[in-house]
Scaffold this active site. Structure first.
Site, short mmCIF file in Angstrom:
data_model
loop_
_atom_site.label_atom_id
_atom_site.label_comp_id
_atom_site.label_asym_id
_atom_site.label_seq_id
_atom_site.Cartn_x
_atom_site.Cartn_y
_atom_site.Cartn_z
N LYS A 113 4.54 -13.80 -2.03
CA LYS A 113 3.63 -13.00 -1.87
C LYS A 113 3.56 -12.33 -0.35
O LYS A 113 3.58 -13.57 0.62
CB LYS A 113 2.24 -13.41 -2.29
CG LYS A 113 1.67 -12.63 -3.40
CD LYS A 113 0.35 -13.19 -3.97
CE LYS A 113 -0.63 -12.22 -3.68
NZ LYS A 113 -2.00 -12.51 -4.46
N CYS A 156 -8.88 -20.61 -7.13
CA CYS A 156 -8.57 -19.20 -7.33
C CYS A 156 -7.14 -19.37 -7.52
O CYS A 156 -6.37 -19.41 -6.48
CB CYS A 156 -9.09 -18.36 -6.59
SG CYS A 156 -8.46 -16.39 -6.63
N LYS A 164 -0.44 -12.70 5.96
CA LYS A 164 -0.67 -12.84 7.11
C LYS A 164 -0.14 -14.21 7.77
O LYS A 164 0.70 -14.45 8.58
CB LYS A 164 -1.73 -12.66 7.84
CG LYS A 164 -2.17 -11.36 8.49
CD LYS A 164 -3.61 -11.40 9.27
CE LYS A 164 -3.84 -9.97 9.59
NZ LYS A 164 -5.37 -9.92 9.80
N HIS A 173 0.88 -1.11 -0.15
CA HIS A 173 -0.14 -0.04 0.10
C HIS A 173 0.78 1.41 -0.04
O HIS A 173 0.71 2.21 -0.74
CB HIS A 173 -0.90 0.09 1.11
CG HIS A 173 -1.69 -1.16 1.47
ND1 HIS A 173 -1.50 -1.87 2.71
CD2 HIS A 173 -2.70 -1.89 0.54
CE1 HIS A 173 -2.50 -2.96 2.57
NE2 HIS A 173 -3.16 -3.06 1.38
N CYS A 230 -15.27 -16.32 -5.63
CA CYS A 230 -14.31 -16.23 -4.57
C CYS A 230 -14.40 -15.39 -3.54
O CYS A 230 -14.42 -14.09 -4.06
CB CYS A 230 -12.97 -16.25 -5.36
SG CYS A 230 -11.42 -15.67 -4.41
N CYS A 250 -11.48 -12.63 -3.77
CA CYS A 250 -11.64 -11.60 -5.07
C CYS A 250 -13.03 -10.94 -4.78
O CYS A 250 -13.25 -9.85 -5.64
CB CYS A 250 -11.75 -12.20 -6.24
SG CYS A 250 -10.04 -12.96 -6.67
N1 MSP Z 1 -10.12 -2.21 -2.24
C1 MSP Z 1 -9.72 -2.78 -3.71
C2 MSP Z 1 -9.18 -1.59 -4.70
C3 MSP Z 1 -10.50 -0.60 -4.94
S1 MSP Z 1 -9.87 0.50 -5.98
C4 MSP Z 1 -11.33 1.10 -6.52
C5 MSP Z 1 -8.15 -3.47 -3.30
N2 MSP Z 1 -7.74 -2.99 -1.93
S2 MSP Z 1 -6.43 -3.85 -1.41
O1 MSP Z 1 -6.51 -3.21 -0.10
O2 MSP Z 1 -6.24 -5.07 -1.48
O3 MSP Z 1 -5.23 -2.88 -2.35
C6 MSP Z 1 -4.73 -3.48 -3.27
C7 MSP Z 1 -3.54 -2.35 -3.85
O4 MSP Z 1 -2.45 -2.64 -2.94
C8 MSP Z 1 -2.83 -2.92 -5.15
O5 MSP Z 1 -3.34 -2.71 -6.25
C9 MSP Z 1 -1.49 -2.13 -4.74
O6 MSP Z 1 -1.76 -0.88 -5.13
C10 MSP Z 1 -1.33 -2.31 -3.33
N3 MSP Z 1 -0.73 -3.50 -3.00
C11 MSP Z 1 -1.07 -4.59 -2.28
N4 MSP Z 1 0.09 -5.49 -2.08
C12 MSP Z 1 1.02 -5.12 -2.95
C13 MSP Z 1 2.39 -5.77 -3.19
N5 MSP Z 1 2.80 -6.81 -2.56
N6 MSP Z 1 3.10 -5.17 -4.02
C14 MSP Z 1 2.62 -3.85 -4.55
N7 MSP Z 1 1.56 -3.50 -4.32
C15 MSP Z 1 0.63 -4.14 -3.66
O7 MSP Z 1 -7.75 -4.07 -3.92
#
Ligand code: MSP
Length: 629
Positions: A295, A143, A298, A21, A126, A129
């Site tokens: 990846k 998945c 937790k 994030h 899923c 997802c």
């Molecule tokens: N809530 C949805 C997004 C909705 S947007 C309209 C979601 N949230 S999430 O908390 O899972 O965040 C996914 C995003 O977090 C990824 O697209 C990326 O921006 C960031 N990342 C989460 N894990 C990541 C990594 N391991 N590496 C890089 N970025 C990653 O999906």
């Protein structure tokens, strides 16, 4: 004024923020700051995604109501960003009333356009997802992203006629090659669109899941979380009437990772098309941070928290590392060793040395005053031309999302300047009064390079850049801009520089501690015999004093039946006077060693206590010199 709008995904509140994030949000911040430097008016949106099954489940597991739970985790994200110097203009939550209204408005528009119908569907759902997966997407019935078997769910729901816009979307992507970038992700979306697109299920019956926004045309259903979440990008700029929407929507650039390419590359543009809203300008997709070859999760226990790294290594070093290490679009491995390597090589050595050497020479040879450059020689001109060229190239690199390239190119200038110092040898020029003018010119060229570097690194490392500007005597009142790099020579001769402390200390000590800790974590099994070789003794501290020139070491005299001197790295946790009279445990048969010139004949036992060390002592009086077993 030119405008530009950046968004990050809105993060699910089912987990605490981690470096994934932080990466996307810091990239958005770097872009946002860079375009500010380039003279744009910018708008930067981030926030949290709070509805849906996943969040409802996480709230249940935490024993909280969904809203109380969402309030809490959303608060963690909101509080994190300023700490990472992320300068978003708005933090949006999907539970805000303003957002609920916009979602219902769009749903109504799409419904009125005849693009929503009611039907029955059975499919592989899923939970990770939060969507139905197609047969083709399943790998061995599971998945591919979550490795779990989806549930087969059959129920009546509302569907969005996404299929109707398939042809339009293909044409749009083909006629706008930079709509989705880098190219590999554009190709991925086009490949997906080669098969007929299925319609999208956009509701959940409240009887199964009621944590969401009610459909405006049927109160028995809530909106599917993705249909709700994507719309945040419109709410964030006050759609439909807001001036911001009119100004910023046409220049919207989304930043996401590859995990959410499909909702952003397919659902979102077709939703916009159906609602009569032009598509976003760019979808910028990056790869994944991998930790220890896998990846982050937790269950694997390999989640890397941004604040931990920030406290340990400093914010700017952390921001620099993220942007330097990952070529935008590709996956990268995260390791603290690589982070330390970059701090020591790029930051402490290359940049830190250039700054401290240059400023020290200006202080020593010119009493801190900025001298005037006179006749430029070829080497001086090479430095100047490289800096001017770099400033132009960096703009192009940013436009292509080549952040790591921009940093590499900036470091080429830094290294050129370091070599220039070595070959000009100002210390030799300083010895010859006849070379005073030459020395002035050399020092001026170096100071100008620092001015360029400070502007070019500002979006990546704002604090460091601002510190450099203060060191160069550039006042806050004259903010630096990319335009100021169109010309060489704007540092005014006669101004004062201030050296201050070094920008980036090396992280040697920390690394050693880490290695020791790693060794401890993987300590081998030993026999009783092995253990008995260690002579542990009760020791009473007779006297303690600091070791000269060290802020870590104390010299102790202890009584173990005889007197012993030992040196211990505990000065940051204990004052000498606190130790005198304490009964502690020492290893008495350790080979003597010299630390900062003082011989140490033993080692005391202490444990890491979070903030510093805690000495091992006894809870009853123990006799000096007796064995500890
Ligand atoms: N809530 C949805 C997004 C909705 S947007 C309209 C979601 N949230 S999430 O908390 O899972 O965040 C996914 C995003 O977090 C990824 O697209 C990326 O921006 C960031 N990342 C989460 N894990 C990541 C990594 N391991 N590496 C890089 N970025 C990653 O999906």
């Amino acid at each position: 004024m030119k405008k530009i709008y950046f968004t990050t995904p809105i993060y699910y509140v089912n987990a605490e923020p981690h470096i994934g994030h932080a990466y996307t949000t810091i990239v958005a911040d770097v872009l946002n700051r860079f375009y500010q430097l380039a003279g744009y008016e910018t708008f930067f949106l981030t926030g949290t995604d709070e509805h849906g099954d996943k969040v409802a489940q996480a709230a249940r597991a935490a024993g909280e109501t969904p809203l109380a739970y969402a309030d809490r985790i959303s608060g963690l994200f909101r509080a994190l960003w300023p700490k990472l110097h992320v300068s978003n203009n708005r933090f949006i939550r999907t539970t805000e009333d303003a957002h609920k209204r916009v979602v219902q408005l769009i749903l109504q528009k799409v419904y009125d356009a005849g693009d929503i119908y009611f039907g029955e569907y059975g499919g592989h759902y899923c939970r990770g997802c939060e969507r139905f997966l197609t047969e083709k997407e399943l790998v061995d019935g599971k998945c591919p992203d979550h490795g779990t078997e989806p549930d087969f769910i059959k129920e009546k729901n509302y569907f969005f006629r996404m299929s109707k816009y398939q042809r339009w979307l293909i044409d749009h992507i083909q006629s706008n090659p930079d709509f989705i970038r880098p190219e590999r992700y554009r190709n991925e979306v086009l490949a997906f669109l080669r098969d007929p697109l299925e319609d999208l299920c956009i509701s959940r019956p409240k009887s199964r899941m009621d944590w969401g926004i009610s459909l405006p045309f049927d109160d028995n259903f809530v909106t599917y979380v993705w249909f709700d979440a994507l719309i945040n990008y419109l709410t964030g700029v006050d759609y439909p009437q807001g001036e911001r929407f009119a100004q910023f929507w046409p220049v919207c650039q989304h930043l996401i990772a590859k995990d959410i390419l499909k909702p952003h590359g397919i659902y979102w543009p077709t939703m916009l098309k159906s609602a009569g809203i032009p598509p976003y300008r760019h979808l910028n997709v990056h790869g994944y941070w991998i930790v220890s070859e896998s990846k982050m999760s937790k269950s694997r226990g390999n989640i890397v928290k941004p604040l931990d790294l920030m406290y340990k290594y400093g914010l700017d070093a952390f921001r620099y590392f993220l942007l330097r290490e990952m070529p935008f679009g590709l996956d990268s491995n995260f390791s603290e060793t690589a982070l330390i390597g970059r701090i020591n090589a790029d930051l402490a050595n290359d940049l830190g040395n250039l700054v401290s050497r240059t400023l020290a020479m200006v202080e020593r040879y010119r009493q801190g005053r900025i001298p005037e450059a006179r006749n430029l020689e070829p080497e001086d001109r090479e430095l100047k031309d490289s800096a001017l060229r770099l400033a132009l190239e960096v703009e192009k690199m940013f436009a292509d999302l080549g952040f790591h390239k921009a940093l590499i190119a900036t470091w080429e200038l830094i290294n050129l300047a370091n070599k220039y110092i070595d070959s000009m040898a100002p210390w030799t020029l300083a010895k010859d009064p006849g070379k005073a003018e030459r020395l002035d010119t050399v020092l001026y060229q170096l100071l100008e390079v620092l001015r360029f570097v400070a502007v070019l690194i500002w979006s990546f490392m704002p604090m460091t850049a601002e510190k450099m500007q203060r060191q160069l005597g550039i006042s806050k009142a004259s903010p630096q801009s990319l335009a100021s790099l169109r010309e060489w020579g704007s540092l005014l001769p006669g101004g004062h520089v201030h050296k201050g402390e070094s920008l980036f200390p090396r992280v040697e000590e920390k690394r050693k501690e880490e290695e020791e800790k790693e060794k401890m974590d993987t300590a081998p099994v030993i026999t009783m015999e092995d253990f008995q070789k260690v002579d542990l003794r009760v020791a009473k501290v007779i006297y303690a004093e600091p070791v000269k020139k060290s802020d870590r070491l104390l010299k102790l005299r202890v009584d173990i039946g005889e007197e012993r001197t030992l040196v211990a790295g505990i000065a940051k946790s204990y004052k000498p006077e606190e130790l005198i009279g304490k009964t502690i445990i020492i290893v008495a048969n350790l080979q003597p060693t010299k630390l900062m010139g003082v011989e140490s004949n033993g080692m005391l036992l202490a444990a890491d206590a979070g903030e510093g060390l805690a000495l091992a002592t006894f809870d009853k009086e123990a006799k000096s010199g007796s064995k500890v077993r």
